[in-house]
Design an enzyme around this catalytic site. Structure first.
Site, short mmCIF file in Angstrom:
data_model
loop_
_atom_site.label_atom_id
_atom_site.label_comp_id
_atom_site.label_asym_id
_atom_site.label_seq_id
_atom_site.Cartn_x
_atom_site.Cartn_y
_atom_site.Cartn_z
N LYS A 125 0.85 -1.20 0.00
CA LYS A 125 0.00 0.00 0.00
C LYS A 125 0.88 1.25 0.00
O LYS A 125 1.90 1.31 0.72
CB LYS A 125 -0.90 -0.04 1.24
CG LYS A 125 -1.94 1.07 1.32
CD LYS A 125 -2.80 0.86 2.56
CE LYS A 125 -3.87 1.91 2.73
NZ LYS A 125 -4.69 1.67 3.95
N SER B 269 -9.51 1.53 3.18
CA SER B 269 -8.68 2.30 2.26
C SER B 269 -7.62 1.48 1.53
O SER B 269 -7.00 1.96 0.57
CB SER B 269 -7.98 3.43 3.03
OG SER B 269 -7.08 2.91 4.00
N SER C 157 -9.95 -0.66 7.27
CA SER C 157 -9.25 -0.45 6.00
C SER C 157 -8.51 -1.68 5.47
O SER C 157 -8.05 -1.67 4.33
CB SER C 157 -8.28 0.72 6.11
OG SER C 157 -8.99 1.93 6.13
#
Length: 532
Positions: free
Chosen positions: A117, A198, A222
């Site tokens: 990420k 996210s 997330s």
């Protein structure tokens, strides 16, 4: 390329079953992309066997995944799950092949492609941006602890995954998976559906077979929500089990990185490679004696036998189709030897408001510390600078505002009594009066709940369309949570969450693995254009 015939036959069977499952759906242009990838649904164990018997090289594997990313992510369905491809990926693969030829294979993730990420620092040729145009080209001065551990484990970092900008804690009416740098990540099951966030790109990358593993981060939901929405396994560890140093922060109290994979086994292997005490993250000091470098001994097909598990019914009644899947999951767990006890509440009312207050204070403190650590050449030097940049940029505020950044900027420092009071209340209500109380008073091993509802259609005007979720109790407490597939609704995956007290990852893995092995709900996506 010399593939093992046994594995290839399994892949053909998997592809046939996937096509049968989706046969009633609209046809699309990407069907061949879903079935012609030679490593579709391969596991860490599969790759390691190929490396061991000489039928695979790391270069062959990395080349295949880079081609897959170009075909599926950057063209074809244009999933937009990968922000940057690592320009050194093939060189890393070659170096690992040299080690293998010298008999120096080492590391539980040797030769395994991983996406990270893009809020985790890497000291290489890739920027770390949190998806924000304000950090375009920002080059960290050193690896995050997670990136360092991945490299030590022999993993190949393929690239940086797209995310909800600033990990979806920037403003109101946001669309999960959208960032100013990467645009909108798509759900690979139906391309008009949202991937949740996210850690959107991380989840989509794994689900679409663009990578074997990915690393996400979670403050609240997330990791587990995008894993659920994209039909994969996600582990949100106990805060402190995996270091946050080198991670663009939201909340010191709630943030944690964690692994995302297609199987519980692969996620467990990855988790064991990420743990460890890091002097740069004091939370990890509490993990000494509580972490395992190998979680595989806890993967037992009879892991549900004798377990006492609470069924959190707070999310019930909001989507009858999810309720039906959950009722089936409960019956399946009971048939495998578990005792299931329904409960209506976990934490006292008001816990969430304390969490939000803590997050605002810690966001300001954490971002300012992170920006300062980027050095004098950093494009942004403070939260105040970031807010100003967004106001002047033509894209950053196009779809949603930055009210959470502005609210954080208005807070004082961490010595404020308001912060101290909110933190104390959050910890007490989420732990002693929350999860720990539920577990102890009922003599329970864990709690289960649906992770969420099927993915909504992406909407840049109205933002995300959440119906239900169960991430908050574990997120507020900083306790572990594992999600894995429990079925499909209208062709969209739905996950079940299993959470518990601090450092209970071994017990949660026992439950998750037993459920997975006895249900096998994972089915790869076929990139269908639109939902009926």
């Amino acid at each position: 390329m010399n593939f093992r015939s046994g594995k290839i036959s399994l892949l053909y069977v998997s592809s046939f079953l996937s096509l049968f499952f989706y046969s009633c759906r609209p046809q699309h242009d990407y069907e061949s992309s879903a079935t012609d990838f030679p490593f579709e649904e391969w596991t860490i164990q599969d790759f390691h066997q190929g490396y061991e018997d000489g039928s695979l090289s790391v270069r062959e594997v990395v080349e295949a995944y880079l081609s897959r990313i170009e075909e599926i992510d950057q063209a074809g369905p244009e999933l937009k799950s990968v922000l940057q491809v690592n320009p050194d990926a093939l060189a890393i693969a070659d170096s690992l092949d040299r080690l293998r030829s010298e008999g120096k294979v080492a590391g539980n993730l040797f030769g395994i492609p991983v996406l990270i990420k893009d809020n985790l620092d890497t000291q290489d040729k890739m920027a770390t941006t949190a998806g924000s145009r304000a950090l375009a080209g920002s080059m960290p001065l050193k690896d995050s602890f997670v990136a360092k551990k991945l490299r030590e484990s022999g993993a190949v970092i393929l690239g940086k995954a797209n995310l909800s900008e600033w990990a979806n804690f920037r403003g109101e009416l946001s669309s999960s998976g959208w960032s100013g740098i990467g645009g909108q990540t798509k759900n690979p099951y139906y391309l008009d559906r949202n991937p949740c966030g996210s850690s959107s790109g991380s989840a989509v990358g794994v689900s679409a077979n663009l990578s074997v593993l990915a690393i996400g981060t979670e403050t609240n939901g997330s990791i587990v929500c995008p894993s659920h929405a994209n039909g994969i396994v996600g582990i949100k560890p106990t805060v402190g089990l995996v270091s946050r140093s080198g991670v663009i922060p939201i909340s010191y109290t709630q943030d944690t990185p964690g692994p995302m994979a297609r199987t519980v086994r692969d996620a467990a292997i990855a988790l064991g490679c990420l743990v460890g005490v890091d002097p740069e993250d004091e939370k990890t000091l509490t993990s000494a004696g509580n972490y395992q470098s190998d979680y595989l001994p806890y993967l037992k097909e009879d892991g549900l036998k004798g377990k006492r598990i609470a069924w959190f019914k707070g999310p019930s009644g909001r989507n009858y189709k999810v309720d039906q899947l959950m009722e089936k999951a409960v019956s399946q767990m009971e048939s495998l030897g578990a005792t299931i006890i329904p409960i209506e509440e976990i934490e006292p009312s008001g816990t969430g408001s304390h969490s939000f207050e803590v997050m605002l204070y810690e966001y300001k403190d954490g971002l300012n510390r992170y920006f300062a650590g980027l050095g004098p050449e950093a494009p942004i030097k403070s939260l105040e600078d970031l807010i100003s940049f967004n106001k002047s940029d033509s894209i950053s505020l196009k779809y949603h505002n930055q009210v959470y950044l502005e609210q954080a900027q208005e807070k004082g420092d961490l010595s404020d009594q308001a912060y101290q009071d909110a933190l104390a209340a959050l910890n007490r209500m989420s732990r002693e009066e929350g999860i720990d109380k539920v577990l102890e008073s009922n003599d329970l091993d864990a709690i289960i709940a649906p992770t969420g509802s099927p993915a909504w259609k992406t909407d840049w005007i109205n933002g995300d369309g959440f119906q239900l979720g169960s991430s908050s109790p574990a997120a507020h407490a900083g306790y572990p949570n594992i999600t894995l597939p429990m079925g499909f609704i209208g062709g969209l995956p739905v996950g079940i969450s299993i959470f518990g007290t601090a450092w209970s990852e071994p017990v949660l893995l026992e439950i998750a693995y037993a459920y997975e092995q006895n249900t096998q709900y994972r089915s790869p996506p076929l990139f269908i254009q639109e939902t009926d």
